[in-house]
Design a protein around this motif. Structure first.
Motif, short mmCIF file in Angstrom:
data_model
loop_
_atom_site.label_atom_id
_atom_site.label_comp_id
_atom_site.label_asym_id
_atom_site.label_seq_id
_atom_site.Cartn_x
_atom_site.Cartn_y
_atom_site.Cartn_z
N THR A 32 0.82 -1.01 0.00
CA THR A 32 0.14 -0.06 -0.30
C THR A 32 1.47 1.67 0.34
O THR A 32 1.86 1.48 0.22
N GLU A 38 -1.58 -5.34 1.63
CA GLU A 38 -3.18 -5.54 0.83
C GLU A 38 -3.29 -6.65 0.19
O GLU A 38 -1.93 -7.03 -1.29
N GLN A 42 -8.57 -5.70 -1.91
CA GLN A 42 -8.35 -4.28 -0.69
C GLN A 42 -7.75 -3.64 -1.58
O GLN A 42 -8.32 -2.35 -1.47
N ARG A 43 -7.04 -3.49 -2.71
CA ARG A 43 -6.93 -2.48 -3.49
C ARG A 43 -7.68 -1.98 -4.43
O ARG A 43 -8.18 -0.83 -4.59
N MET A 45 -10.90 -1.33 -3.90
CA MET A 45 -11.95 -0.76 -3.09
C MET A 45 -11.39 0.51 -2.34
O MET A 45 -11.85 1.30 -2.58
N ARG A 46 -10.01 0.32 -1.98
CA ARG A 46 -9.40 1.37 -2.05
C ARG A 46 -8.66 2.87 -3.36
O ARG A 46 -9.81 3.87 -2.53
N GLN A 47 -9.07 1.81 -4.02
CA GLN A 47 -9.01 2.43 -5.30
C GLN A 47 -10.74 3.17 -5.98
O GLN A 47 -10.38 5.02 -6.34
N LYS A 49 -12.79 4.20 -3.36
CA LYS A 49 -13.10 5.40 -2.97
C LYS A 49 -12.16 6.50 -2.91
O LYS A 49 -12.52 7.72 -3.45
N GLU A 50 -10.82 6.19 -3.26
CA GLU A 50 -9.76 7.53 -3.84
C GLU A 50 -10.31 7.33 -4.92
O GLU A 50 -9.72 9.38 -4.94
N LEU A 73 -12.83 -6.64 4.55
CA LEU A 73 -13.39 -5.24 3.84
C LEU A 73 -14.10 -5.55 4.32
O LEU A 73 -14.76 -3.95 4.30
#
Length: 452
Positions: A32, A38, A42-43, A45-47, A49-50, A73
């Protein structure tokens, strides 16, 4: 926008770290931005949001993946569970009916479907947003994402656009001339020269459009009724069953970073370090990666372009260029997962034995998170002995609750109801005796922990 993430995979190409319950998207191997690790999902889902994508996420997964998804998650993620593996068409149809029946989405809602594990830049989600706009504005019945090829590959399907020009980015979207399934390398080279794009497996459409297709196969009064008849849907890909038959299709070109980290060769390219786990590398290795999930140390030296991976399921040693062949052997090497994450914690199989008289034994270590419990259950074919080695908990045998701690040992005969709840992190050794010693030998019942 409703965003459906498809979480499939048999786990064969990344054996021994992955299996059908812990497919590639759940392996915590990627770094990360803050230096921690991660998984691929997970990557993604993070992207999401970002990128500030205005989307509600639903994950379509098989039942064995549910606990891992919640562990990685959280409990608030919306998950649709497929009763069995039947391909992307049934998975998407089930998810569509979930949106219609369970989430009460309108037929006019835009839905985007994508894999849960692509390795991309944030601009990937800008292309998804563009696809959604095309559907919102009724430019097309279906929008696809076309990936600009970085090389002629026989592994991917191709989309041939209606406008073949070097100025492909002049167009907001393109029409589709035809589709080509995985092509031989010579044909792939010709397709790339023609302006073809890889089919990225991303689809956008109105909910009502897909719901009408689903109802041609199955009409149901509610979601559970539709799910109960899941096996009646054709076992086929969404591309083959829907996309090829669509008449008004647009494709959005994507020229950014995109990789399918589906083999050891490709995933090693994105690892932040050459050694993960209890690993010591000598000074004579070249382009060699070692991932060790075992407590036993691994030392490697004099290796070139090699991957070594060790887990409770087994050990892989392979040249990177041939590592993909593991998929042809994985079923012969492991008949059950030796490690699994569950909603309550995790387990690892330590040993299996069969003696001359036919007696079988399986030993595993089980760890429960504080406040979590194993379901109230019986086994029809095996007895068990639990030896508690750390923590405190509540043990139930045929309705009687007792407190257990380090040093306690309990015997559980076959056909007896039992469960355990962790008061603190609780670890115990389970020895199974009998046969067959399989995870499916279990029947679950309700138990009220509120008075304990």
């Amino acid at each position: 926008m409703q965003l459906i993430l498809l979480s499939g995979g048999s786990g064969k190409r990344l054996w021994p770290l992955s299996n059908y319950a812990r497919s590639k998207q759940f392996l915590p191997l990627l770094q990360t931005p803050d230096g921690t690790t991660e998984s691929m999902v997970q990557r993604v889902m993070r992207q999401i949001k970002e990128s500030e994508l205005d989307a509600e996420v639903t994950i379509a997964a098989n039942t064995q993946q549910k606990d891992t998804i919640e562990n990685q998650l959280g409990n608030n993620v919306d998950v649709v569970l497929e009763p069995e593996h039947r391909g992307t068409f049934p998975a998407i149809m089930l998810s569509v009916m979930h949106l219609a029946f369970e989430k009460k989405c309108s037929d006019n809602e835009t839905v985007v479907v994508m894999p849960c594990d692509p390795y991309t830049g944030l601009e990937y989600y800008e292309a998804i947003n563009e696809m959604a706009k095309l559907i919102d504005e009724n430019v097309a019945d279906m929008a696809l994402m076309g990936i600009k090829p970085t090389y002629p590959s026989p592994k991917y399907g191709y989309i041939i656009p209606e406008f073949r020009s070097s100025g492909i980015q002049e167009f907001r979207s393109l029409g589709v001339s035809r589709f080509v399934e995985k092509a031989e390398i010579e044909d792939a080279e010709a397709l790339v020269k023609e302006g073809a794009m890889w089919n990225g497996g991303v689809f956008a459409f109105k909910l009502g459009y897909a719901k009408n297709i689903a109802e041609k196969y199955l009409k149901a009064k509610d979601f559970q009724a539709f799910r109960s008849r899941f096996a009646e849907l054709p076992k086929v890909s969404f591309d083959y069953e829907v996309v090829r038959n669509a008449t008004n299709v647009a494709v959005v070109p994507y020229n950014g970073t995109w990789k399918d980290l589906g083999t050891w060769n490709t995933i090693c390219e994105e690892l932040a370090t050459n050694a993960i786990g209890n690993v010591t590398l000598g000074v004579n290795n070249v382009n060699t990666h070692v991932i060790n999930e075992l407590g036993t140390p691994i030392f490697c030296d004099g290796l070139e372009n090699t991957v070594v991976a060790a887990s409770p399921d087994g050990i892989l040693v392979s040249a990177k260029k041939t590592s993909e062949t593991i998929k042809d052997y994985a079923d012969q090497l492991t008949d059950r997962p030796m490690y699994e994450e569950r909603r309550w914690g995790s387990y690892q199989v330590l040993n299996t034995q069969e003696f001359e008289d036919g007696f079988k034994a399986l030993t595993k270590t089980i760890t429960l998170k504080p406040g979590k419990n194993i379901s109230y259950q019986i086994h029809h074919h095996r007895s068990e002995v639990w030896s508690f080695i750390d923590g405190e908990g509540l043990f139930v045998l045929d309705g009687k609750v007792t407190k257990v701690k380090r040093g306690d040992v309990v015997n559980i005969p076959a056909e007896h109801f039992h469960a355990v709840k962790a008061l603190t992190t609780l670890t115990f050794i389970e020895v199974q005796e009998g046969g067959p010693l399989i995870e499916e030998d279990i029947e679950r019942f309700d138990f009220d922990w509120s008075n304990n």
